[in-house]
Design a protein around this motif. Structure first.
Motif, mmCIF file in Angstrom:
data_model
loop_
_atom_site.group_PDB
_atom_site.id
_atom_site.type_symbol
_atom_site.label_atom_id
_atom_site.label_comp_id
_atom_site.label_asym_id
_atom_site.label_seq_id
_atom_site.Cartn_x
_atom_site.Cartn_y
_atom_site.Cartn_z
ATOM 1 N N GLY A 267 0.778 -1.226 0.000
ATOM 2 C CA GLY A 267 0.000 0.000 0.000
ATOM 3 C C GLY A 267 0.808 1.272 0.000
ATOM 4 O O GLY A 267 2.027 1.279 0.192
ATOM 5 N N GLU A 268 0.098 2.366 -0.248
ATOM 6 C CA GLU A 268 0.712 3.672 -0.147
ATOM 7 C C GLU A 268 1.122 3.924 1.302
ATOM 8 O O GLU A 268 0.516 3.403 2.239
ATOM 9 C CB GLU A 268 -0.260 4.745 -0.630
ATOM 10 C CG GLU A 268 -0.605 4.635 -2.096
ATOM 11 C CD GLU A 268 -1.664 5.637 -2.516
ATOM 12 O OE1 GLU A 268 -1.561 6.817 -2.115
ATOM 13 O OE2 GLU A 268 -2.598 5.236 -3.225
ATOM 14 N N SER A 269 2.135 4.745 1.480
ATOM 15 C CA SER A 269 2.665 4.990 2.822
ATOM 16 C C SER A 269 1.605 5.597 3.730
ATOM 17 O O SER A 269 0.608 6.177 3.269
ATOM 18 C CB SER A 269 3.862 5.939 2.742
ATOM 19 O OG SER A 269 3.427 7.257 2.415
ATOM 20 N N ALA A 270 1.826 5.470 5.035
ATOM 21 C CA ALA A 270 0.905 6.046 6.013
ATOM 22 C C ALA A 270 0.751 7.548 5.816
ATOM 23 O O ALA A 270 -0.335 8.097 5.991
ATOM 24 C CB ALA A 270 1.391 5.740 7.430
ATOM 25 N N VAL A 271 1.836 8.213 5.432
ATOM 26 C CA VAL A 271 1.770 9.656 5.176
ATOM 27 C C VAL A 271 0.897 9.949 3.969
ATOM 28 O O VAL A 271 0.072 10.867 3.985
ATOM 29 C CB VAL A 271 3.196 10.230 4.995
ATOM 30 C CG1 VAL A 271 3.147 11.652 4.456
ATOM 31 C CG2 VAL A 271 3.961 10.196 6.314
ATOM 32 N N HIS A 272 1.037 9.167 2.902
ATOM 33 C CA HIS A 272 0.310 9.443 1.668
ATOM 34 C C HIS A 272 -1.173 9.068 1.743
ATOM 35 O O HIS A 272 -1.996 9.678 1.053
ATOM 36 C CB HIS A 272 0.968 8.711 0.505
ATOM 37 C CG HIS A 272 2.278 9.296 0.101
ATOM 38 N ND1 HIS A 272 3.212 8.606 -0.662
ATOM 39 C CD2 HIS A 272 2.842 10.509 0.359
ATOM 40 C CE1 HIS A 272 4.280 9.370 -0.853
ATOM 41 N NE2 HIS A 272 4.080 10.512 -0.235
ATOM 42 N N ARG A 273 -1.535 8.070 2.533
ATOM 43 C CA ARG A 273 -2.931 7.623 2.555
ATOM 44 C C ARG A 273 -3.732 8.184 3.735
ATOM 45 O O ARG A 273 -4.910 7.834 3.916
ATOM 46 C CB ARG A 273 -2.993 6.088 2.550
ATOM 47 C CG ARG A 273 -2.437 5.402 3.786
ATOM 48 C CD ARG A 273 -2.420 3.884 3.592
ATOM 49 N NE ARG A 273 -1.942 3.187 4.774
ATOM 50 C CZ ARG A 273 -2.716 2.764 5.788
ATOM 51 N NH1 ARG A 273 -4.015 2.974 5.760
ATOM 52 N NH2 ARG A 273 -2.180 2.126 6.824
ATOM 53 N N PHE A 274 -3.126 9.056 4.511
ATOM 54 C CA PHE A 274 -3.755 9.540 5.740
ATOM 55 C C PHE A 274 -5.065 10.282 5.469
ATOM 56 O O PHE A 274 -6.049 10.112 6.201
ATOM 57 C CB PHE A 274 -2.778 10.448 6.487
ATOM 58 C CG PHE A 274 -3.143 10.728 7.913
ATOM 59 C CD1 PHE A 274 -3.182 9.723 8.854
ATOM 60 C CD2 PHE A 274 -3.419 12.022 8.330
ATOM 61 C CE1 PHE A 274 -3.498 9.980 10.183
ATOM 62 C CE2 PHE A 274 -3.735 12.303 9.650
ATOM 63 C CZ PHE A 274 -3.775 11.275 10.577
ATOM 64 N N GLU A 275 -5.067 11.102 4.437
ATOM 65 C CA GLU A 275 -6.289 11.850 4.096
ATOM 66 C C GLU A 275 -7.433 10.888 3.808
ATOM 67 O O GLU A 275 -8.531 11.020 4.353
ATOM 68 C CB GLU A 275 -6.020 12.731 2.872
ATOM 69 C CG GLU A 275 -7.234 13.509 2.382
ATOM 70 C CD GLU A 275 -7.458 14.806 3.126
ATOM 71 O OE1 GLU A 275 -8.580 15.345 3.010
ATOM 72 O OE2 GLU A 275 -6.534 15.281 3.816
ATOM 73 N N ARG A 276 -7.173 9.914 2.957
ATOM 74 C CA ARG A 276 -8.216 8.992 2.507
ATOM 75 C C ARG A 276 -8.678 8.042 3.606
ATOM 76 O O ARG A 276 -9.874 7.758 3.735
ATOM 77 C CB ARG A 276 -7.686 8.197 1.309
ATOM 78 C CG ARG A 276 -8.660 7.218 0.712
ATOM 79 C CD ARG A 276 -8.098 6.584 -0.560
ATOM 80 N NE ARG A 276 -7.045 5.609 -0.288
ATOM 81 C CZ ARG A 276 -5.758 5.801 -0.536
ATOM 82 N NH1 ARG A 276 -5.338 6.950 -1.024
ATOM 83 N NH2 ARG A 276 -4.866 4.859 -0.283
#
Length: 418
Positions: A267-276
């Motif tokens: 998956g995308e990193s925790a930083v990158h997927r935080f919004e979603r």
């Protein structure tokens, strides 16, 4: 029966009674009039990959029905779902969809079977990279009850947007069985979820807002039991209900996920997927941040799936955590930090990784930058060795807890802090 279980049963029964009363007294009430929609169940979406065990994501589906079972931690009288084609390479065609209360396995309660429509139509196409939310369907669910979501996929889907580690059985049948009540046609199973990102409810009892448990495989539930709902977020939801403060608890974990690096498998990193996966979920009040073990450990092992594996420093992880804390606070969301678990004996345990864990845990405990802290390390550590999981809590790989370990983690969380 334990006091915990007695309180839990009373809580569920009371919530269900409230919902039944709402159905009886408001038979003409529309979902928009019953109250605010809240996320009752969700999982992060991933691109198709081989996963940790066989799944159907890479092959996708064609003229097949997929039936998925999800347990909500928030109830209500009406439900709707969100389907994701985020990682699809072509249009995803949903030819038919239904929702019902589960009757165990792939069976459904026939009295609760409802069609799911999208803008009033039975079928819908979802563009690559897009998501769609269904219309509301009348469905009475109490907290801790399970629903089935069934999708008939007539046209080839291509690789499927999915969640790899569901630890719950998903069923597949040839042809269209979206309206099936029995389980005879559903002869194939995996433990992943496909296309289904959210189940939202309205018309239920009010709570103090949802908690998102955000992290990697330890949050996702590796080492827990399939179809048993004994991951640590599940057990936290049960504990909050038992203490008289019922809350929706959403699982925002992805196995193998990293704080800083995107991965084709994890998956995308925790930083990158935080919004979603946190900020846009309806009704969230608290996020529990728990991760970094893979960022630290992957650089210690040279395996194809453990890529990318840059040498991530503790200051880099701290800066990433500060960013997540700031983004949550700006959205009005409370942040609880959690210490990393010991992992002596695991494949990426080294003196270097152990030292990083100690340094990061010290910052989590003492920085004062979180609204609260839970010491998961202390909850599951071997009393005889501060670098090792307690053998009673070890699933066998020396870094993932078993169901008893997840119970100990849930018990370490002060309900007042979330």
């Amino acid at each position: 029966m334990s006091t915990w279980k007695k309180i839990l049963i009373m809580t569920v029964a009371t919530t269900a009674a409230v919902a039944v009363a709402a159905c009886v007294n408001n038979t003409e009430t529309t979902p928009a009039e019953t109250g605010t929609w809240s996320t009752a169940w969700s999982v992060p979406m991933q691109r198709a990959s081989i996963g940790f065990e066989p799944n159907w994501s890479l092959e996708g589906f064609a003229d097949q029905t997929v039936r998925q079972v999800v347990r909500v931690t928030g109830g209500g009288t009406s439900a709707r779902i969100t389907l994701s084609n985020r990682y699809g390479t072509g249009e995803l065609r949903i030819a038919a969809a239904t929702i019902a209360r589960s009757d165990g396995g792939a069976r459904v309660d026939s009295h609760t079977l409802r069609p799911l429509r999208f803008g009033g139509t039975d079928a819908v196409s979802i563009a690559p990279g897009a998501e769609i939310t269904s219309d509301a369907a009348d469905l009475l669910l109490a907290p801790f009850e399970s629903a089935t979501v069934t999708l008939y996929l007539a046209a080839p889907t291509g690789p499927a947007t999915f969640h790899a580690q569901g630890y719950a059985s998903t069923y597949r049948a040839a042809g269209n069985h979206a309206d099936a009540v029995a389980d005879d046609a559903f002869t194939d199973t995996t433990h992943s979820w496909y296309f289904l990102a959210d189940v939202e409810m309205t018309g239920g009892a009010a709570t103090e807002g949802a908690v998102v448990a955000y992290g990697d495989s330890i949050t996702d539930g590796f080492g827990s039991d399939n179809d048993a709902n004994n991951r640590y977020p599940d057990q936290l939801a049960a504990r909050l209900a038992a203490t008289g403060t019922p809350r929706v608890v959403l699982n925002g974990g992805i196995g193998g996920n990293m704080i800083l690096s995107d991965s084709p498998w994890f998956g995308e990193s925790a930083v990158h997927r935080f919004e979603r996966d946190v900020l846009t979920k309806r009704g969230v009040r608290t996020v529990l941040l728990f991760g970094g073990l893979n960022d630290i450990g992957f650089s210690e092992v040279d395996l194809p799936t453990y890529k990318p594996n840059p040498n991530v420093t503790v200051p880099q992880l701290i800066e990433a955590y500060r960013e997540l804390i700031d983004r949550a606070h700006r959205a009005g969301i409370r942040v609880v930090g959690a210490t990393l678990l010991p992992m002596k004996g695991a494949e990426y345990y080294t003196e270097t990784s152990a030292a990083k864990i100690r340094e990061l845990n010290e910052w989590i405990r003492t920085s004062g930058e979180y609204d609260a802290v839970v010491d998961f390390h202390a909850a599951v550590v071997d009393p005889a060795d501060p670098e090792r999981l307690n053998p009673a809590f070890d699933s066998g790989d020396h870094k993932h807890p078993n169901a008893a370990g997840y119970r100990a983690m849930a018990a370490a969380i002060d309900p007042a802090t979330v």
